[in-house]
Each structure stands twice: as C-alpha cells, then as structure tokens.
Design a protein around this motif. Sequence first.
Motif, PDB file in Angstrom:
ATOM      1  N   GLY A  43       0.785  -1.223   0.000  1.00 30.86           N
ATOM      2  CA  GLY A  43       0.000   0.000   0.000  1.00 30.86           C
ATOM      3  C   GLY A  43       0.820   1.277   0.000  1.00 30.86           C
ATOM      4  N   ARG A  44       2.137   1.196  -0.099  1.00 34.40           N
ATOM      5  CA  ARG A  44       2.994   2.380  -0.125  1.00 34.40           C
ATOM      6  C   ARG A  44       3.529   2.608  -1.531  1.00 34.40           C
ATOM      7  NH1 ARG A  44       6.735   1.676   5.345  1.00 34.40           N
ATOM      8  NH2 ARG A  44       5.426   0.112   6.351  1.00 34.40           N
ATOM      9  N   LYS A  45       3.539   3.856  -1.959  1.00 35.30           N
ATOM     10  CA  LYS A  45       4.206   4.200  -3.199  1.00 35.30           C
ATOM     11  C   LYS A  45       5.709   4.149  -2.952  1.00 35.30           C
ATOM     12  CE  LYS A  45       0.559   7.136  -5.112  1.00 35.30           C
ATOM     13  NZ  LYS A  45       0.223   8.505  -5.578  1.00 35.30           N
ATOM     14  N   THR A  46       6.419   3.479  -3.828  1.00 36.94           N
ATOM     15  CA  THR A  46       7.845   3.278  -3.611  1.00 36.94           C
ATOM     16  C   THR A  46       8.648   3.582  -4.861  1.00 36.94           C
ATOM     17  OG1 THR A  46       7.920   0.965  -4.321  1.00 36.94           O
ATOM     18  CG2 THR A  46       7.260   1.393  -2.032  1.00 36.94           C
ATOM     19  N   LEU A  47       9.945   3.732  -4.652  1.00 34.56           N
ATOM     20  CA  LEU A  47      10.906   3.718  -5.734  1.00 34.56           C
ATOM     21  C   LEU A  47      11.600   2.359  -5.654  1.00 34.56           C
ATOM     22  CD1 LEU A  47      11.749   5.816  -7.882  1.00 34.56           C
ATOM     23  CD2 LEU A  47      13.798   6.208  -6.526  1.00 34.56           C
ATOM     24  N   ARG A  48      11.413   1.547  -6.700  1.00 34.20           N
ATOM     25  CA  ARG A  48      11.996   0.209  -6.712  1.00 34.20           C
ATOM     26  C   ARG A  48      13.352   0.263  -7.398  1.00 34.20           C
ATOM     27  NH1 ARG A  48       8.929  -5.274  -8.877  1.00 34.20           N
ATOM     28  NH2 ARG A  48      10.492  -6.786  -8.116  1.00 34.20           N
ATOM     29  N   VAL A  49      14.379  -0.168  -6.680  1.00 29.15           N
ATOM     30  CA  VAL A  49      15.753  -0.099  -7.169  1.00 29.15           C
ATOM     31  C   VAL A  49      16.336  -1.503  -7.122  1.00 29.15           C
ATOM     32  CG1 VAL A  49      17.992   1.018  -6.880  1.00 29.15           C
ATOM     33  CG2 VAL A  49      15.916   2.212  -6.158  1.00 29.15           C
ATOM     34  N   SER A  50      16.873  -1.962  -8.243  1.00 29.81           N
ATOM     35  CA  SER A  50      17.378  -3.333  -8.281  1.00 29.81           C
ATOM     36  C   SER A  50      18.626  -3.443  -9.152  1.00 29.81           C
ATOM     37  CB  SER A  50      16.298  -4.284  -8.813  1.00 29.81           C
ATOM     38  OG  SER A  50      15.924  -3.940 -10.132  1.00 29.81           O
ATOM     39  N   GLU A  80      16.448  10.157   6.602  1.00 25.94           N
ATOM     40  CA  GLU A  80      15.754   8.923   6.954  1.00 25.94           C
ATOM     41  C   GLU A  80      15.084   8.343   5.718  1.00 25.94           C
ATOM     42  OE1 GLU A  80      12.855   9.556   9.962  1.00 25.94           O
ATOM     43  OE2 GLU A  80      14.305   9.743  11.583  1.00 25.94           O
ATOM     44  N   VAL A  81      14.945   7.025   5.694  1.00 24.17           N
ATOM     45  CA  VAL A  81      14.210   6.363   4.629  1.00 24.17           C
ATOM     46  C   VAL A  81      13.737   5.011   5.137  1.00 24.17           C
ATOM     47  CG1 VAL A  81      16.228   5.210   3.615  1.00 24.17           C
ATOM     48  CG2 VAL A  81      14.261   5.750   2.171  1.00 24.17           C
ATOM     49  N   GLU A  82      12.637   4.536   4.599  1.00 27.47           N
ATOM     50  CA  GLU A  82      12.184   3.182   4.880  1.00 27.47           C
ATOM     51  C   GLU A  82      12.499   2.321   3.668  1.00 27.47           C
ATOM     52  OE1 GLU A  82       8.051   3.643   5.772  1.00 27.47           O
ATOM     53  OE2 GLU A  82       8.452   4.059   7.883  1.00 27.47           O
ATOM     54  N   VAL A  83      12.996   1.111   3.925  1.00 31.34           N
ATOM     55  CA  VAL A  83      13.369   0.230   2.824  1.00 31.34           C
ATOM     56  C   VAL A  83      12.892  -1.186   3.111  1.00 31.34           C
ATOM     57  CG1 VAL A  83      15.663  -0.244   3.819  1.00 31.34           C
ATOM     58  CG2 VAL A  83      15.275  -0.572   1.370  1.00 31.34           C
ATOM     59  N   THR A 115      12.133  -1.672   6.966  1.00 26.99           N
ATOM     60  CA  THR A 115      13.177  -1.289   7.911  1.00 26.99           C
ATOM     61  C   THR A 115      13.431   0.203   7.788  1.00 26.99           C
ATOM     62  OG1 THR A 115      14.222  -3.461   7.632  1.00 26.99           O
ATOM     63  CG2 THR A 115      15.537  -1.731   8.660  1.00 26.99           C
ATOM     64  N   SER A 116      13.443   0.899   8.906  1.00 25.65           N
ATOM     65  CA  SER A 116      13.721   2.337   8.912  1.00 25.65           C
ATOM     66  C   SER A 116      15.218   2.564   9.092  1.00 25.65           C
ATOM     67  CB  SER A 116      12.953   3.010  10.053  1.00 25.65           C
ATOM     68  OG  SER A 116      13.340   4.368  10.181  1.00 25.65           O
ATOM     69  N   LEU A 117      15.799   3.372   8.201  1.00 29.76           N
ATOM     70  CA  LEU A 117      17.215   3.719   8.278  1.00 29.76           C
ATOM     71  C   LEU A 117      17.361   5.220   8.490  1.00 29.76           C
ATOM     72  CD1 LEU A 117      18.570   1.728   5.175  1.00 29.76           C
ATOM     73  CD2 LEU A 117      18.204   0.888   7.508  1.00 29.76           C
ATOM     74  N   ARG A 118      18.323   5.594   9.291  1.00 30.13           N
ATOM     75  CA  ARG A 118      18.570   7.015   9.544  1.00 30.13           C
ATOM     76  C   ARG A 118      20.071   7.244   9.664  1.00 30.13           C
ATOM     77  NH1 ARG A 118      15.928  11.556  12.539  1.00 30.13           N
ATOM     78  NH2 ARG A 118      17.534  12.765  13.590  1.00 30.13           N
ATOM     79  N   VAL A 119      20.552   8.249   8.955  1.00 31.81           N
ATOM     80  CA  VAL A 119      21.946   8.659   9.038  1.00 31.81           C
ATOM     81  C   VAL A 119      22.001  10.079   9.591  1.00 31.81           C
ATOM     82  CG1 VAL A 119      24.027   9.216   7.721  1.00 31.81           C
ATOM     83  CG2 VAL A 119      22.709   7.166   7.155  1.00 31.81           C
ATOM     84  N   GLU A 120      22.843  10.294  10.594  1.00 29.45           N
ATOM     85  CA  GLU A 120      23.100  11.625  11.137  1.00 29.45           C
ATOM     86  C   GLU A 120      24.561  11.964  10.885  1.00 29.45           C
ATOM     87  OE1 GLU A 120      22.040  11.776  15.249  1.00 29.45           O
ATOM     88  OE2 GLU A 120      19.877  11.591  14.858  1.00 29.45           O
ATOM     89  N   VAL A 121      24.800  13.140  10.293  1.00 27.09           N
ATOM     90  CA  VAL A 121      26.159  13.547   9.925  1.00 27.09           C
ATOM     91  C   VAL A 121      26.458  14.903  10.542  1.00 27.09           C
ATOM     92  CG1 VAL A 121      27.759  13.937   8.029  1.00 27.09           C
ATOM     93  CG2 VAL A 121      25.843  12.361   7.719  1.00 27.09           C
ATOM     94  N   GLU A 122      27.635  14.999  11.141  1.00 26.13           N
ATOM     95  CA  GLU A 122      28.084  16.276  11.699  1.00 26.13           C
ATOM     96  C   GLU A 122      29.601  16.320  11.639  1.00 26.13           C
ATOM     97  OE1 GLU A 122      27.164  19.234  15.475  1.00 26.13           O
ATOM     98  OE2 GLU A 122      26.867  17.070  15.709  1.00 26.13           O
ATOM     99  N   GLY A 123      30.129  17.184  10.770  1.00 25.97           N
ATOM    100  CA  GLY A 123      31.572  17.271  10.614  1.00 25.97           C
ATOM    101  C   GLY A 123      32.140  15.968  10.088  1.00 25.97           C
ATOM    102  N   ALA A 142      15.117  -3.702  -4.000  1.00 20.97           N
ATOM    103  CA  ALA A 142      14.707  -2.927  -2.825  1.00 20.97           C
ATOM    104  C   ALA A 142      13.628  -1.911  -3.166  1.00 20.97           C
ATOM    105  CB  ALA A 142      15.906  -2.214  -2.213  1.00 20.97           C
ATOM    106  N   HIS A 143      12.666  -1.757  -2.266  1.00 25.01           N
ATOM    107  CA  HIS A 143      11.653  -0.713  -2.352  1.00 25.01           C
ATOM    108  C   HIS A 143      11.982   0.355  -1.303  1.00 25.01           C
ATOM    109  CE1 HIS A 143       8.568  -2.697  -4.950  1.00 25.01           C
ATOM    110  NE2 HIS A 143       9.240  -3.776  -4.571  1.00 25.01           N
TER     111      HIS A 143
END
Length: 233
Positions: free
Chosen positions: A56-63, A83-86, A170-178, A217-218
């Motif tokens: 039920g989610r619109k996705t970008l499918r990458v393969s 952040e992104v869900e994959v 799966t929820s992914l999150r990257v935090e970047v500082e310096g 991957a979606h």
Amino acid sequence: MTKQSHRSLHGFVGAFLLACSAWPAVAQDGVALEIAASADLEHDPSIDVANSELDGRKTLRVSTTTGDGVVLLPISMADGFVEVEVNSNLVPDAPAGSRGFAGIAFRVQPGLHHYDAFYIRPANGRAEEQIRRNHSTQYISHPDYTWFRLREEKPGHYESYVDVELGSWTSLRVEVEGDRARFFVNRNDQPVLIVNDLLSDAGEGAIGLWIASGTDAHFANVKYGPLGSDEER
C-alpha cells in the motif's frame, strides 16, 4: 543535478532545494521528499529504477543483479539527518553472497563515484552464524575504502550487528556532523554503528539511495533536515 532529474520530480524540486539550502525554513519534523514521483532520477547504469507500490505504499523500486550504485536524490547538505524506509529482498537468481544490501549514501560527489554510505545486509541479521550476524551493518567510503578493505585493515570498526531480515520494512537514519556520522535502524534511540572518522574529504554533497549486487529494494518515505529539527526518531 541534471535537468532531467529536475523534471522528474514534477515541481517538487525547487521547494525542497530551497528548504535544504535555508535550514531555518525547515519544519520541526524535517522535510518529506516524494521519491516515487518518477523513475527518471540520475543513477548508476548498473541499476534499474522504477515507480512501484508495496504494502500500500508508493515506492521507488531499485534493483541490480551485479555491481552497486547510487540513485541520486535532489538533496545536498553538509551536516544533518536523512531517513528512509526500505524493504529489501533478493533478485531472482541472485549471485552467491548476495545479502539484500541497501542503504543511504551521503556527501555524494558529481559522477556518483565518490561518497560515504551506511547500509544493511538483511540476510545476515538472523543468520545462524555469529560472524555473519556481526556483519549486518556497514560503513564505506567509495571509491577508496570498500567494505573489503575496511574489514581487512580494521576489522569490526566499520560494521556491526542489528536485527534485520529480508522482505521486512526497515527504517534507516543517518546523522552527519563534521567528520562524525551515526547510523540508526528501526528508530532505535541508540545508533547501531558510529563512525568518528569519516574517511572521505568531502564536507558537503548530495544524498542517494544505495544498493549492491543481487538486491531488489523498495524505498519509501524519505525525510531530511538539520540535526535537532525532528522531535522523535
């Protein structure tokens, strides 16, 4: 960003790039980016990109069957969070050693060959071998610091365990500082991987979705902003 990529987002790009370049304008919960507006984003030739839908989610499918690569998003930043869900799985007849590799690339430079990235190996998360479980997450800095080089030269420093599995959102999150970055999975308050010495010398660059050999991957629900702009993970 190419003119083709700008057209692909059907008018969203201007607003998002403005928000990205002027952090005070970003809402408290960050900016949501509609990545499924078009499959016509700049990306490495070894991967396929298409609009799709899953659960039920619109996705970008990458393969991709072989190789690895980045799908470039219209986001450029130095410090901040993404952040992104994959939902990652294997392509039919995936090469041996495929693990459903999927993640977030950041500080991507023109040409798509120089970037830092965090990613997961979902097939390792519940493996019956502890050493494979220990390789469930990974940091890389291409093209010089591949996973293989980092594992050989500094084993255990740039990868770790997390409970992930194939075919699960799966929820992914990257935090970047310096020169420091942290990787969070499934909205846990604590990072699963910490890098205090980012290996590239790029202080700013684009954001991308990243996959590698044998992955289907979606991706959905991208959100980005300055650190501290969102109230909860």
